[in-house]
Design a protein around this motif. Structure first.
Motif, PDB file in Angstrom:
ATOM      1  N   CYS A   3      30.146  28.881  53.921  1.00 33.36           N
ATOM      2  CA  CYS A   3      28.859  28.825  53.222  1.00 33.36           C
ATOM      3  C   CYS A   3      29.021  28.116  51.871  1.00 33.36           C
ATOM      4  O   CYS A   3      29.808  28.573  51.022  1.00 33.36           O
ATOM      5  CB  CYS A   3      28.324  30.236  53.016  1.00 33.36           C
ATOM      6  N   PRO A   4      28.310  27.017  51.637  1.00 34.68           N
ATOM      7  CA  PRO A   4      28.419  26.317  50.344  1.00 34.68           C
ATOM      8  C   PRO A   4      28.020  27.197  49.157  1.00 34.68           C
ATOM      9  O   PRO A   4      28.645  27.133  48.090  1.00 34.68           O
ATOM     10  CB  PRO A   4      27.458  25.136  50.504  1.00 34.68           C
ATOM     11  N   CYS A   5      26.992  28.016  49.340  1.00 34.26           N
ATOM     12  CA  CYS A   5      26.546  28.893  48.258  1.00 34.26           C
ATOM     13  C   CYS A   5      27.629  29.915  47.920  1.00 34.26           C
ATOM     14  O   CYS A   5      27.950  30.152  46.747  1.00 34.26           O
ATOM     15  CB  CYS A   5      25.250  29.583  48.666  1.00 34.26           C
ATOM     16  N   SER A   6      28.208  30.515  48.957  1.00 38.89           N
ATOM     17  CA  SER A   6      29.255  31.509  48.746  1.00 38.89           C
ATOM     18  C   SER A   6      30.481  30.883  48.098  1.00 38.89           C
ATOM     19  O   SER A   6      31.148  31.503  47.257  1.00 38.89           O
ATOM     20  CB  SER A   6      29.625  32.145  50.087  1.00 38.89           C
ATOM     21  N   LEU A   7      30.783  29.627  48.459  1.00 40.98           N
ATOM     22  CA  LEU A   7      31.916  28.930  47.857  1.00 40.98           C
ATOM     23  C   LEU A   7      31.696  28.749  46.356  1.00 40.98           C
ATOM     24  O   LEU A   7      32.598  29.011  45.537  1.00 40.98           O
ATOM     25  CB  LEU A   7      32.100  27.574  48.539  1.00 40.98           C
ATOM     26  N   GLU A   8      30.497  28.329  45.973  1.00 39.68           N
ATOM     27  CA  GLU A   8      30.197  28.134  44.548  1.00 39.68           C
ATOM     28  C   GLU A   8      30.202  29.459  43.789  1.00 39.68           C
ATOM     29  O   GLU A   8      30.681  29.539  42.648  1.00 39.68           O
ATOM     30  CB  GLU A   8      28.845  27.440  44.396  1.00 39.68           C
ATOM     31  N   LEU A   9      29.674  30.511  44.396  1.00 40.43           N
ATOM     32  CA  LEU A   9      29.662  31.821  43.738  1.00 40.43           C
ATOM     33  C   LEU A   9      31.081  32.357  43.548  1.00 40.43           C
ATOM     34  O   LEU A   9      31.396  32.989  42.527  1.00 40.43           O
ATOM     35  CB  LEU A   9      28.828  32.809  44.556  1.00 40.43           C
ATOM     36  N   SER A  10      31.942  32.110  44.520  1.00 42.56           N
ATOM     37  CA  SER A  10      33.333  32.548  44.405  1.00 42.56           C
ATOM     38  C   SER A  10      34.035  31.810  43.270  1.00 42.56           C
ATOM     39  O   SER A  10      34.783  32.406  42.475  1.00 42.56           O
ATOM     40  CB  SER A  10      34.071  32.304  45.726  1.00 42.56           C
ATOM     41  N   GLU A  11      33.793  30.501  43.194  1.00 37.70           N
ATOM     42  CA  GLU A  11      34.399  29.719  42.115  1.00 37.70           C
ATOM     43  C   GLU A  11      33.854  30.153  40.750  1.00 37.70           C
ATOM     44  O   GLU A  11      34.579  30.176  39.753  1.00 37.70           O
ATOM     45  CB  GLU A  11      34.135  28.229  42.350  1.00 37.70           C
ATOM     46  N   HIS A  12      32.581  30.520  40.705  1.00 35.63           N
ATOM     47  CA  HIS A  12      31.979  30.997  39.454  1.00 35.63           C
ATOM     48  C   HIS A  12      32.664  32.280  38.989  1.00 35.63           C
ATOM     49  O   HIS A  12      32.980  32.444  37.796  1.00 35.63           O
ATOM     50  CB  HIS A  12      30.480  31.229  39.660  1.00 35.63           C
ATOM     51  N   ALA A  13      32.915  33.207  39.914  1.00 34.58           N
ATOM     52  CA  ALA A  13      33.577  34.467  39.558  1.00 34.58           C
ATOM     53  C   ALA A  13      34.989  34.213  39.044  1.00 34.58           C
ATOM     54  O   ALA A  13      35.448  34.862  38.087  1.00 34.58           O
ATOM     55  CB  ALA A  13      33.611  35.391  40.770  1.00 34.58           C
ATOM     56  N   ARG A  14      35.688  33.274  39.633  1.00 37.95           N
ATOM     57  CA  ARG A  14      37.047  32.953  39.184  1.00 37.95           C
ATOM     58  C   ARG A  14      37.019  32.318  37.789  1.00 37.95           C
ATOM     59  O   ARG A  14      37.805  32.684  36.907  1.00 37.95           O
ATOM     60  CB  ARG A  14      37.708  31.991  40.172  1.00 37.95           C
ATOM     61  N   ARG A  15      36.104  31.360  37.635  1.00 41.31           N
ATOM     62  CA  ARG A  15      36.065  30.590  36.391  1.00 41.31           C
ATOM     63  C   ARG A  15      35.538  31.414  35.223  1.00 41.31           C
ATOM     64  O   ARG A  15      36.094  31.395  34.117  1.00 41.31           O
ATOM     65  CB  ARG A  15      35.191  29.352  36.603  1.00 41.31           C
ATOM     66  N   GLU A  16      34.466  32.152  35.429  1.00 40.13           N
ATOM     67  CA  GLU A  16      33.797  32.849  34.332  1.00 40.13           C
ATOM     68  C   GLU A  16      34.401  34.215  34.032  1.00 40.13           C
ATOM     69  O   GLU A  16      34.355  34.680  32.892  1.00 40.13           O
ATOM     70  CB  GLU A  16      32.306  33.013  34.661  1.00 40.13           C
ATOM     71  N   ARG A  17      34.950  34.878  35.064  1.00 32.95           N
ATOM     72  CA  ARG A  17      35.404  36.256  34.846  1.00 32.95           C
ATOM     73  C   ARG A  17      36.839  36.503  35.272  1.00 32.95           C
ATOM     74  O   ARG A  17      37.327  37.625  35.192  1.00 32.95           O
ATOM     75  CB  ARG A  17      34.479  37.229  35.596  1.00 32.95           C
ATOM     76  N   GLY A  18      37.508  35.456  35.743  1.00 31.29           N
ATOM     77  CA  GLY A  18      38.879  35.652  36.200  1.00 31.29           C
ATOM     78  C   GLY A  18      38.966  36.583  37.389  1.00 31.29           C
ATOM     79  O   GLY A  18      39.980  37.266  37.595  1.00 31.29           O
ATOM     80  N   GLN A  19      37.909  36.613  38.175  1.00 28.47           N
ATOM     81  CA  GLN A  19      37.819  37.540  39.309  1.00 28.47           C
ATOM     82  C   GLN A  19      38.103  36.796  40.617  1.00 28.47           C
ATOM     83  O   GLN A  19      37.437  35.805  40.935  1.00 28.47           O
ATOM     84  CB  GLN A  19      36.424  38.162  39.376  1.00 28.47           C
ATOM     85  N   LEU A  20      39.097  37.282  41.345  1.00 28.86           N
ATOM     86  CA  LEU A  20      39.393  36.690  42.645  1.00 28.86           C
ATOM     87  C   LEU A  20      38.234  36.961  43.605  1.00 28.86           C
ATOM     88  O   LEU A  20      37.759  38.096  43.713  1.00 28.86           O
ATOM     89  CB  LEU A  20      40.684  37.272  43.216  1.00 28.86           C
ATOM     90  N   ALA A  21      37.772  35.930  44.277  1.00 29.94           N
ATOM     91  CA  ALA A  21      36.684  36.072  45.253  1.00 29.94           C
ATOM     92  C   ALA A  21      36.888  35.041  46.353  1.00 29.94           C
ATOM     93  O   ALA A  21      37.469  33.973  46.120  1.00 29.94           O
ATOM     94  CB  ALA A  21      35.326  35.873  44.584  1.00 29.94           C
ATOM     95  N   THR A  22      36.444  35.370  47.543  1.00 30.68           N
ATOM     96  CA  THR A  22      36.569  34.426  48.663  1.00 30.68           C
ATOM     97  C   THR A  22      35.193  34.152  49.252  1.00 30.68           C
ATOM     98  O   THR A  22      34.382  35.074  49.414  1.00 30.68           O
ATOM     99  CB  THR A  22      37.481  34.985  49.774  1.00 30.68           C
ATOM    100  N   PRO A  23      34.916  32.904  49.577  1.00 36.49           N
ATOM    101  CA  PRO A  23      33.637  32.584  50.220  1.00 36.49           C
ATOM    102  C   PRO A  23      33.633  33.078  51.663  1.00 36.49           C
ATOM    103  O   PRO A  23      34.685  33.179  52.297  1.00 36.49           O
ATOM    104  CB  PRO A  23      33.585  31.062  50.162  1.00 36.49           C
ATOM    105  N   HIS A  24      32.452  33.376  52.166  1.00 38.14           N
ATOM    106  CA  HIS A  24      32.396  33.817  53.561  1.00 38.14           C
ATOM    107  C   HIS A  24      32.280  32.604  54.483  1.00 38.14           C
ATOM    108  O   HIS A  24      31.647  31.603  54.171  1.00 38.14           O
ATOM    109  CB  HIS A  24      31.243  34.805  53.786  1.00 38.14           C
ATOM    110  N   SER A  25      32.953  32.709  55.603  1.00 37.40           N
ATOM    111  CA  SER A  25      32.853  31.697  56.659  1.00 37.40           C
ATOM    112  C   SER A  25      32.825  32.431  57.984  1.00 37.40           C
ATOM    113  O   SER A  25      33.123  33.628  58.055  1.00 37.40           O
ATOM    114  CB  SER A  25      34.024  30.710  56.598  1.00 37.40           C
ATOM    115  N   GLN A  26      32.465  31.727  59.040  1.00 33.75           N
ATOM    116  CA  GLN A  26      32.278  32.395  60.327  1.00 33.75           C
ATOM    117  C   GLN A  26      32.442  31.407  61.478  1.00 33.75           C
ATOM    118  O   GLN A  26      32.303  30.200  61.295  1.00 33.75           O
ATOM    119  CB  GLN A  26      30.893  33.043  60.427  1.00 33.75           C
TER     120      GLN A  26
END
Length: 364
Positions: free
Chosen positions: A223-246
């Protein structure tokens, strides 16, 4: 020495016999089969609804010969008069048999040959004043051509045969099979077989014939949206996140244009060029990492998928009308994301089969 009283020796009256018969009928209507058999098997004839058939042989007649004279006496209800038609006396667009299976030879693009188990559906039109068709004739017509290597010309000959045998105007043959193709892993150098669900159709309506191919292509959609949100969490909060795919499935349906052969492998290549994140067969750690990178390089919404497949199909001169069905079987949601894109009249439809998208499910 047996002594008989005059009462026992007397012939019962008809009234007494009727009363006894009624008593036996009441008994057999409530008794179990085993109880009736133990008392007297002949009482079975008194059971409500019992057949008046005579006792029949239970031994299979191994030596019986159904000669021409005997076969001429066999009833044939399907070829009976129109007076036997039940319901509205209407024409039927398709009537026939589905899923009779047999091995068929297929030629591959690299000049090889494969024998694949194939499920065949054959139908014909039925005129309003005809009771029915002899369905076994469809199989017999198809079997006359089954030993030949597949081509649409061979299937056209089979279609001609069963149209003639069944005296029908319109007809259809569909052949479904799983086509194996060896694919290499992304980095490890391993290879394995990917299987593609393919269906071929030859359809004749009002004298016009169409050749159609359906192919299911299974891929991963990130999901492109999930990918961007995951990168936002890493960049802005140092939070590891993974985008969803299926796991996702596209059913590509194409009408074959006249001219050069469109191979199964050609359609697969078009799918891979449009959406390169095809699911993998043989995977080591380096392949899994490569697949993660490939998905990150190709994030895709279901709308994107439909348009990317369409772009490739539109550019191919061997493809006429086409349809793309895409289903992204979401890992985020408890529902799927779907899209339908059609080109031309062959696949255009205002209504969709209620189970259409549920058929876009890949069983590993």
């Amino acid at each position: 020495m047996n002594l008989h009283t005059p009462e026992i020796d007397r012939k019962p009256s008809e009234e007494e016999a009727r009363a006894a018969l009624e008593l036996l009928r009441r008994y057999t209507s409530k008794a179990q089969d085993a109880e009736i058999e133990a008392l007297d098997p002949a009482l079975g004839a008194l059971v409500p609804g019992a057949s008046a058939y005579p006792e029949l042989s239970r031994d299979y007649p191994e030596g019986f010969d159904a000669d021409a004279d005997y076969k001429a006496t066999l009833p044939d209800l399907q070829n009976g008069p129109s007076a036997l038609i039940r319901g509205e006396n209407r024409a039927i667009q398709h009537v026939g048999i589905s899923n009779f299976r047999l091995p068929i030879h297929y030629h591959t693009r690299d000049n090889g040959d494969l024998m694949l188990e194939t499920s065949v559906t054959g139908t014909v039109s039925l005129e309003a004043d005809k009771k029915g068709i002899n369905m076994s004739r469809i199989m017999r017509s198809f079997y006359r051509h089954a030993e030949k290597t597949f081509s649409f010309e061979v299937i056209e000959a089979a279609l001609d045969d069963y149209k003639s045998d069944l005296e029908s105007f319109d007809a259809r043959i569909q052949m479904r099979f799983s086509f194996p193709m060896k694919v290499e892993s992304l980095r490890s150098g391993l290879s394995g077989y990917q299987y593609y669900d393919i269906a071929l159709e030859l359809v004749e309506t009002a004298g016009v014939r169409r050749k159609i191919m359906h192919l299911d292509y299974v891929y991963s959609s990130t999901c492109p949206c999930s990918l961007e949100l995951s990168e936002h969490a890493r960049r802005e909060r140092g939070q590891l996140a993974t985008p969803h795919s299926q796991r996702s499935v596209a059913r590509i349906s194409v009408e074959l244009a006249e001219g050069d052969c469109l191979w199964f492998e050609d359609v697969i290549d078009m799918c891979r060029a449009a959406v390169p994140t095809e699911t993998q067969v043989m995977v080591k750690r380096e392949d899994e990492q490569a697949f993660a990178e490939l998905n990150a390089a190709n994030p895709i919404f279901v709308e994107d998928a439909a348009r990317l497949f369409a772009e490739r199909l539109q550019a191919e001169p061997r493809v006429g009308d086409f349809r793309v069905l895409a289903s992204h079987q979401e890992s985020l949601h408890s529902h799927d994301a779907v899209s339908v894109l059609t080109e031309g009249e062959t696949f255009a439809s205002e209504s969709l089969d209620p189970r259409l998208f549920s058929s876009l499910f890949h069983v590993g």
